[in-house]
Design an enzyme around this catalytic site. Structure first.
Site, PDB file in Angstrom:
ATOM      1  N   GLY A   1      25.259  30.260  -1.656  1.00 34.53           N
ATOM      2  CA  GLY A   1      26.074  29.318  -2.404  1.00 34.53           C
ATOM      3  C   GLY A   1      26.984  28.533  -1.479  1.00 34.53           C
ATOM      4  O   GLY A   1      27.381  29.018  -0.415  1.00 34.53           O
ATOM      5  N   SER A   2      27.338  27.308  -1.884  1.00 34.48           N
ATOM      6  CA  SER A   2      28.333  26.547  -1.134  1.00 34.48           C
ATOM      7  C   SER A   2      29.729  27.075  -1.454  1.00 34.48           C
ATOM      8  O   SER A   2      29.909  27.943  -2.299  1.00 34.48           O
ATOM      9  CB  SER A   2      28.229  25.063  -1.501  1.00 34.48           C
ATOM     10  OG  SER A   2      27.017  24.532  -1.006  1.00 34.48           O
ATOM     11  N   GLY A   3      30.723  26.545  -0.742  1.00 34.29           N
ATOM     12  CA  GLY A   3      32.091  27.004  -0.935  1.00 34.29           C
ATOM     13  C   GLY A   3      32.545  27.957   0.159  1.00 34.29           C
ATOM     14  O   GLY A   3      33.690  28.419   0.144  1.00 34.29           O
ATOM     15  N   HIS A   4      31.618  28.265   1.102  1.00 36.73           N
ATOM     16  CA  HIS A   4      31.948  29.175   2.201  1.00 36.73           C
ATOM     17  C   HIS A   4      31.951  28.449   3.540  1.00 36.73           C
ATOM     18  O   HIS A   4      31.832  29.086   4.589  1.00 36.73           O
ATOM     19  CB  HIS A   4      30.943  30.325   2.246  1.00 36.73           C
ATOM     20  CG  HIS A   4      30.751  31.021   0.943  1.00 36.73           C
ATOM     21  ND1 HIS A   4      31.781  31.657   0.294  1.00 36.73           N
ATOM     22  CD2 HIS A   4      29.661  31.158   0.142  1.00 36.73           C
ATOM     23  CE1 HIS A   4      31.331  32.189  -0.838  1.00 36.73           C
ATOM     24  NE2 HIS A   4      30.048  31.885  -0.962  1.00 36.73           N
TER      25      HIS A   4
ATOM     26  N   LYS B   1      22.376  37.209   2.941  1.00 35.37           N
ATOM     27  CA  LYS B   1      23.539  38.010   2.562  1.00 35.37           C
ATOM     28  C   LYS B   1      23.208  38.796   1.291  1.00 35.37           C
ATOM     29  O   LYS B   1      22.550  38.280   0.386  1.00 35.37           O
ATOM     30  CB  LYS B   1      24.754  37.102   2.322  1.00 35.37           C
ATOM     31  CG  LYS B   1      25.153  36.304   3.553  1.00 35.37           C
ATOM     32  CD  LYS B   1      26.507  35.606   3.402  1.00 35.37           C
ATOM     33  CE  LYS B   1      26.611  34.653   2.238  1.00 35.37           C
ATOM     34  NZ  LYS B   1      25.595  33.576   2.230  1.00 35.37           N
TER      35      LYS B   1
ATOM     36  N   ASP C   1      20.654  35.653  -4.076  1.00 34.64           N
ATOM     37  CA  ASP C   1      20.139  35.293  -2.746  1.00 34.64           C
ATOM     38  C   ASP C   1      18.945  36.171  -2.371  1.00 34.64           C
ATOM     39  O   ASP C   1      17.922  35.696  -1.878  1.00 34.64           O
ATOM     40  CB  ASP C   1      21.226  35.469  -1.668  1.00 34.64           C
ATOM     41  CG  ASP C   1      22.347  34.445  -1.792  1.00 34.64           C
ATOM     42  OD1 ASP C   1      22.299  33.598  -2.709  1.00 34.64           O
ATOM     43  OD2 ASP C   1      23.274  34.481  -0.959  1.00 34.64           O
TER      44      ASP C   1
ATOM     45  N   HIS D   1      33.545  35.582  -3.256  1.00 33.95           N
ATOM     46  CA  HIS D   1      33.534  34.803  -4.494  1.00 33.95           C
ATOM     47  C   HIS D   1      34.667  35.251  -5.406  1.00 33.95           C
ATOM     48  O   HIS D   1      34.643  35.005  -6.609  1.00 33.95           O
ATOM     49  CB  HIS D   1      32.202  34.979  -5.235  1.00 33.95           C
ATOM     50  CG  HIS D   1      31.006  34.824  -4.359  1.00 33.95           C
ATOM     51  ND1 HIS D   1      30.411  35.893  -3.724  1.00 33.95           N
ATOM     52  CD2 HIS D   1      30.325  33.718  -3.986  1.00 33.95           C
ATOM     53  CE1 HIS D   1      29.381  35.442  -3.001  1.00 33.95           C
ATOM     54  NE2 HIS D   1      29.318  34.130  -3.139  1.00 33.95           N
TER      55      HIS D   1
END
Lengths: 339, 339
Positions: free
Chosen positions: A60-63, A111, A116, A225
């Site tokens: 996911g994005s945001g990392h 991860k 994922d 998250h």
């Protein structure tokens, strides 16, 4: 429902476009290092040498900068960013795998989050149907909790950055598919992490932050998250926080007195660098008290949770092989040294 | 007095010790690059070549990685960190000047804040009394306001980072005292900056944040100590924010269509990288519409205001000389490329 104490303040246009617009910025800022395939939503390394084992990762994005910021010479060949805090889809992973395979095979660094893991598994099967050899490596270094909101077993966090760097160096040096996968697994086996949060992230499409937290509280063992950790407690001096974090890590990692470690102090997005170096100072002292030496370090925001104020510590037990691969040149948007 | 809506949450022990403890972390994490002289509270480059012109800078802490994170090969020879948002004292600057002078003279890069200017002036006089040649270069690139809370004239902000990198390369290449100072002045003359804030910084020793700001407001033209800008307004889409920022910069900078620029998108501490790249994407588009090309870029947190959420844009008009000096190798804790 809790009442938000402030509205979301972000540098965005439409929340639905954040990921694509941020990728456009990454491509525009680093045209010498990466290109973005917007149709497949993947970041691909420019000018990769032919014939080497390729490495991809995603999530996911945001990392950010993980993973797109780690695409380049000596690290990843491609990254698959999902929407914010949302797994990428198997088609992205397949497209990335096909884009970078030069015949020597592709390592998937995954991860440990359910989405994922499932999607990378499907992508690996699809790639193998097209006669591309794939080795999957799972990272699950977060000692805070067994099983979590989106995870069976431990979560994969900071070790992922180190595994991508070290496996990237191994691939660049001509390692085989099995050798590159093996060294990535070695990093995961010898690394452990622990994170704490002072504030929550706030995803762009959400009306409220991911979680509520008291004005004097911290989440001890938080996930990237905003997943719950071990407990909620009062904010306390950094010396005590670091002592508990390193105890959690070192009671799980076989690093006897005399060991060398890579000490990685990671900001979760909203914590300034002045504080990250205070954490590092405490950590170095406490490692020395245990007879451990931080012979390599990494301090900064590398695996984040949007604007979350907080930090994680990752310790990786080093040997000569891992140290040499860590020192090898890397040239990506977010990690860069040597030639 | 305004009521704080949350308590200060920071990774610190005693607020009085933050600067020293953070410097200890910097030294522990980068023993190959820097050493810290705690008695004089200065950060000094390890293994500087003898005989070259030296460059020092300094200012209040709370803007990390500036300046201590820029000490190393190809950039600064020493940095003088004051307490948080407080000018360093002349004795620090004199100690740094004496520590790095190899007989070829020392350039002082000084951001335009009253305390910094006054103290660096005194230090330069004291150094000259000891027969050390000093050239002072003032940065004053922030177009937001003339005069400010701590400043007569314009504030020195993002251009400082670029001047330190480029002057550092000139010194490393054997430039004379006059040449190194001249190229730093050229960077300042050809660079302009503008910053916006969504939230305030909160200094460790203060009972409240530096300023109050509404839940849906931004400060347009903010300074790096939370100084007021041009106006307070409602948060709006990033495309509009960037359009106003670049208009403010480009109406003041002589960069005709066809010019090449270095585009520097700087996070102020609490804004995540996903947003900085959205800003960069907008900026690159808007520069292209004006016939400008960003041939070089820098994206990340380099001159911060503790945990302030916000960002600044700096544009530097490039020629062949500045481009080549920008590309030259640099090896510091925060900026690193080449060999």
């Amino acid at each position: 429902m809790a009442i938000a104490t402030h509205v979301m303040k972000k540098f965005i246009n439409d929340p639905a476009d954040v990921v694509k617009e941020s990728l456009a910025g990454l491509a525009a800022a680093h045209p010498d290092l990466v290109r973005v395939d917007f149709e497949n939503q993947i970041v691909v390394r420019k000018d990769a040498p032919t014939g080497k084992v390729a490495i991809i990762s995603g999530g996911g994005s945001g990392h950010e900068p993980m993973h797109g910021g780690f695409v380049g010479a000596g690290m990843l060949d491609a990254a698959c960013p999902g929407e914010v805090f949302t797994s990428p889809v198997p088609d992205q992973m397949l497209a990335a795998t096909k884009a970078v395979d030069g015949g020597a095979g592709v390592v998937h660094i995954v991860k440990n989050y359910t989405g994922d893991v499932m999607n990378f598994k499907l992508a690996a099967e699809m790639a193998e149907d097209e006669n591309i050899k794939v080795e999957s490596v799972l990272t699950n270094d977060d000692v805070a909790v067994e099983d979590s909101l989106y995870t069976a077993g431990r979560r994969g966090v900071g070790v992922t950055v180190l595994a991508e760097k070290i496996a990237g160096a191994k691939a660049e040096a001509g390692g085989s598919l099995e050798e590159v996968a093996a060294v990535a697994r070695k990093v995961n086996d010898n690394g452990r992490s622990f994170g704490v949060a002072f504030t929550s992230a706030w995803t762009p499409a959400s009306p409220t932050p991911t979680f509520e937290i008291g004005v004097d509280e911290m989440e001890f063992g938080v996930g990237i998250h905003g997943e719950p950790g071990r407990r909620r407690e009062k904010v306390k001096p950094v010396a005590e926080i670091v002592a508990e974090m390193s105890e959690a890590i070192l009671s799980d990692l076989d690093a006897p007195s005399g060991s060398n470690v890579l000490a990685f102090v990671n900001g979760l997005g909203g914590t300034p660098m002045i504080e990250l170096y205070v954490i590092y100072s405490e950590l170095a002292k406490q490692l020395a008290e245990r007879g451990l030496t931080a012979t390599r370090s990494l301090v900064g925001d590398y695996i984040t949770s949007l604007e979350m104020a907080g930090a994680s510590i990752t310790l990786l037990k080093l040997d000569d092989e891992l140290t040499a691969l860590w020192d090898a040149p890397v040239h990506t948007p977010a990690l860069r040294w040597g030639r």
